[in-house]
Design an enzyme around this catalytic site. Structure first.
Site, mmCIF file in Angstrom:
data_model
loop_
_atom_site.group_PDB
_atom_site.id
_atom_site.type_symbol
_atom_site.label_atom_id
_atom_site.label_comp_id
_atom_site.label_asym_id
_atom_site.label_seq_id
_atom_site.Cartn_x
_atom_site.Cartn_y
_atom_site.Cartn_z
ATOM 1 N N PRO A 2 53.317 55.825 -15.239
ATOM 2 C CA PRO A 2 52.099 55.582 -14.496
ATOM 3 C C PRO A 2 51.355 56.852 -14.199
ATOM 4 O O PRO A 2 51.922 57.812 -13.695
ATOM 5 C CB PRO A 2 52.603 54.962 -13.198
ATOM 6 C CG PRO A 2 54.056 55.320 -13.121
ATOM 7 C CD PRO A 2 54.438 56.037 -14.344
ATOM 8 N N GLU A 3 50.101 56.810 -14.485
ATOM 9 C CA GLU A 3 49.200 57.873 -14.071
ATOM 10 C C GLU A 3 48.335 57.288 -12.964
ATOM 11 O O GLU A 3 48.570 56.166 -12.523
ATOM 12 C CB GLU A 3 48.374 58.349 -15.268
ATOM 13 C CG GLU A 3 49.246 58.782 -16.448
ATOM 14 C CD GLU A 3 48.471 59.276 -17.643
ATOM 15 O OE1 GLU A 3 47.400 59.881 -17.457
ATOM 16 O OE2 GLU A 3 48.918 59.054 -18.781
ATOM 17 N N HIS A 104 67.751 46.483 -13.054
ATOM 18 C CA HIS A 104 67.096 47.690 -12.556
ATOM 19 C C HIS A 104 66.203 47.422 -11.352
ATOM 20 O O HIS A 104 65.337 48.217 -11.031
ATOM 21 C CB HIS A 104 66.314 48.351 -13.685
ATOM 22 C CG HIS A 104 67.172 48.691 -14.864
ATOM 23 N ND1 HIS A 104 68.208 49.588 -14.800
ATOM 24 C CD2 HIS A 104 67.183 48.231 -16.132
ATOM 25 C CE1 HIS A 104 68.813 49.683 -15.974
ATOM 26 N NE2 HIS A 104 68.194 48.856 -16.808
ATOM 27 N N ARG A 123 64.624 53.821 -15.887
ATOM 28 C CA ARG A 123 65.030 55.209 -16.143
ATOM 29 C C ARG A 123 65.359 55.983 -14.875
ATOM 30 O O ARG A 123 65.904 57.072 -14.939
ATOM 31 C CB ARG A 123 63.927 55.923 -16.933
ATOM 32 C CG ARG A 123 63.785 55.351 -18.333
ATOM 33 C CD ARG A 123 62.633 55.976 -19.094
ATOM 34 N NE ARG A 123 62.909 57.342 -19.501
ATOM 35 C CZ ARG A 123 62.050 58.104 -20.168
ATOM 36 N NH1 ARG A 123 60.867 57.626 -20.482
ATOM 37 N NH2 ARG A 123 62.368 59.321 -20.509
#
Length: 301
Positions: A2-3, A104, A123
């Site tokens: 994400p930006e 997750h 991650r």
DNA sequence: CCGCGGGCCTGAGAGC
DNA sequence: TGCTCTCAGGCCCGCG
């Protein structure tokens, strides 16, 4: 993932579920994400009402009535989904990129609004940290962040001033969160393309030195700097409007995909024709500071 | 101080 | 099918 546009999309999705609502129960399902959770992580959240969900660069910040702020970062693969309590939607309608995989789901907030807010991050480059509001100015994670690219203080003069003594490329400078906070690899590539500036160009060429004033060297923004700021504004605003870009992991909190990836002009388009009219160039890729850069060598100078 | 490269993690996709 | 290899939207840290 994400930006800035993706984080802003997530912020807007969390607002209705969390703002004005109390955290009845918080679950941290493992002992760490990128960093270990604070020992009092859960106890400092439970019973607190969230008064606002804000964003600084790529950080989400939840203000709590206790005077604490919950800082959240999505890393590369983090996402939130909101399950409305009794709206009739079943959990199956909401999913992350790998929908069958709940392994997750690392953090869950059960809100008095009835919503469950679930943080999923395969991650685990993301993290959460609780900070007293009065200590925010000293927070190492936030210290040194440059201006918000969509804020008033970010303009060509400021960009030129922070670039004119840099020895690095324009690409690396824009990825440097101290120069401007919130851009990542995609939007830097896209902004440089839209501004027709080479990612290899020296960052310092955005400024013309204006000599010394009270011993401090000044910098005048070039037309390139002005063009670049305009391109950054345009690409970020368009991406926010589109709900961000969904390549692998990014989802809106509703589970819907963003769709700005369809508007990429160079990112992930190696080998395709340049979209600039009459250019005739081919989009190329090369590695710069360990990251892929996509660009048109013909029209980006 | 600055700039760079390594490393943190898991998963997807390509090639064999 | 399954193995190995590369790559991925971020950022901290240690090195020179």
């Amino acid at each position: 993932m994400p930006e800035l546009p993706e984080v802003e999309t997530v912020r807007r999705g969390l607002q209705p579920a969390m703002e004005g609502s109390k955290i009845l129960k918080a679950e941290a399902r493992r002992k760490d994400l990128r960093f270990p959770f604070q020992k009092d992580f859960v106890s400092r959240l439970e019973g607190q009402t969230v008064t606002a969900i804000g964003r600084r660069a790529k950080y989400l910040m939840a203000d709590l009535t206790s005077g604490d702020v919950l800082l959240m970062h999505l890393g590369m693969s983090g996402s939130f989904r909101v399950l409305e309590g009794s709206s009739g939607k079943t959990p199956g309608q909401f999913h992350h990129a790998r929908s069958e995989d709940r392994a997750h789901d690392h953090v869950v907030f059960h809100m008095s609004s009835g919503a469950a807010v679930i943080f999923n991050d395969p991650r685990r480059f993301g993290y959460m940290k609780i900070i007293a509001r009065h200590a925010l100015d000293n927070e190492p994670l936030l210290k040194g962040l440059g201006p918000e690219p969509l804020g008033n203080e970010f303009d060509a003069a400021m960009l030129a001033a922070s670039c004119f003594n840099k020895k690095t490329s324009l690409k690396a400078a824009l990825l440097d969160q101290r120069v401007v906070a919130g851009l990542g690899n995609i939007y830097v590539c896209e902004a440089l393309y839209r501004a027709r500036l080479s990612p290899r160009r020296l960052a310092a060429t955005l400024a013309t030195k204006t000599g010394q004033r009270k011993g401090v060297a000044g910098a005048e923004p070039t037309d390139h700097a002005k063009r670049l700021v305009g391109a950054i504004h345009a690409v970020l605003n368009q991406a926010i409007k589109a709900g961000g870009s969904s390549l692998r992991d990014h989802r809106q909190t509703s589970g819907e995909l963003g769709y700005f990836q369809h508007s990429f002009q160079v990112y992930d388009r190696e080998g395709e024709k340049c979209q600039t009219a009459d250019c005739g160039g081919i989009v190329r890729r090369f590695t710069q500071n360990g990251r892929s850069t996509f660009w048109c060598p013909k029209c980006q100078k």
